[in-house]
Design an enzyme around this catalytic site. Sequence first.
Site, PDB file in Angstrom:
ATOM      1  N   TYR A 194      45.205  46.731  53.275  1.00  0.00           N
ATOM      2  CA  TYR A 194      44.529  45.836  52.342  1.00  0.00           C
ATOM      3  C   TYR A 194      43.622  44.868  53.099  1.00  0.00           C
ATOM      4  O   TYR A 194      42.422  44.756  52.822  1.00  0.00           O
ATOM      5  CB  TYR A 194      45.549  45.070  51.507  1.00  0.00           C
ATOM      6  N   ALA A 249      39.020  44.709  43.016  1.00  0.00           N
ATOM      7  CA  ALA A 249      39.661  45.233  44.227  1.00  0.00           C
ATOM      8  C   ALA A 249      41.113  45.563  43.950  1.00  0.00           C
ATOM      9  O   ALA A 249      41.723  45.033  43.020  1.00  0.00           O
ATOM     10  CB  ALA A 249      39.588  44.220  45.372  1.00  0.00           C
ATOM     11  N   TYR A 290      42.771  37.876  37.241  1.00  0.00           N
ATOM     12  CA  TYR A 290      43.190  36.473  37.353  1.00  0.00           C
ATOM     13  C   TYR A 290      42.068  35.573  37.861  1.00  0.00           C
ATOM     14  O   TYR A 290      41.508  34.748  37.120  1.00  0.00           O
ATOM     15  CB  TYR A 290      44.420  36.399  38.252  1.00  0.00           C
TER      16      TYR A 290
END
Length: 319
Positions: free
Chosen positions: A138, A72, A11
């Site tokens: 994360y 990632a 994105y």
Amino acid sequence: MKLLVTGGAGYVGSVCAAHLVDAGNDVIVLDDLSTGHKDAVPDGARFVEADLADAADDVLAEGFDGVLHFAAKSLVGESVQHPELYWDGNVVTTFRLLEAVRRHGTPRLVFSSTAATYGEPDQVPIREDAPTRPTNPYGASKLAIDHAISSYSAAHGLAAVSLRYFNVAGAHGRFGERHAVETHLIPLVLQVASGTREAVQVYGEDWPTPDGTCVRDYIHVDDLADAHLLALEHARAGRHAIYNLGSGTGFSVREVVEACREVTGHPIPAHSAPRRAGDPAVLIASSEAAQTELGWQPRRTDLATIVGDAWRFAQSRTS
């Protein structure tokens, strides 16, 4: 400049790659397509389908003026259940990239970091000097990468910039948000309008905010891309700069749902659900440092504009 964009089929990476191509740069996109899409690679960019950890050294051997690192894993829930995927896929992979950057003398690096490095803030708007206390693997993996980048800048003269995003939304023409597992509010609400989801869940309506729902800072993906180009220009050898990126304006969950109703003309049922553990009431960025030092100014801060661009992209995928 000749630039490598890792994760450039995703994105944010695809939108930034498109901006870089439009600005006249020679862009090479490296992506393994585990979450990205081949048709999101912009025209004019060369595409290398490969695993970053395996391919970084060979690709950078060509000689580059800089790397923009987006590749990632980014699902908070998954990171809690499977932290090993995040320490390996984010931290170890980025270490391999940093080693390739060092070996081949790549002078610049712009890193896609996250507001998740801060955890639950003591104060808002959140400044770059706020304590970093990530609440999930994360965010912890991204913070570890920031520390690694700082050490490489100090020891090896790397010109580096980390950009910590808040809630990215909107679209850039045919480049937009389409995750296999969607966790972001605006695309979730728009899925209701497009008929692929029955209703949206509102997690808590008794927060200490004006309308009782959580408030978040939304940044248009085009404004985000502008910041990446400015970061490349302002990166300085031996310095690792960190900037928060947000619109500086918060919108509540209820305001987002209402904006989506107005833009789409769909009633969008919204059901009340219990609060989620660890959800702060308000998250808003202070982007003062980016505005002062990079000359960055978010220009697409109107919620109707952000939602409208995202809706046009969503409709283009179903037409």
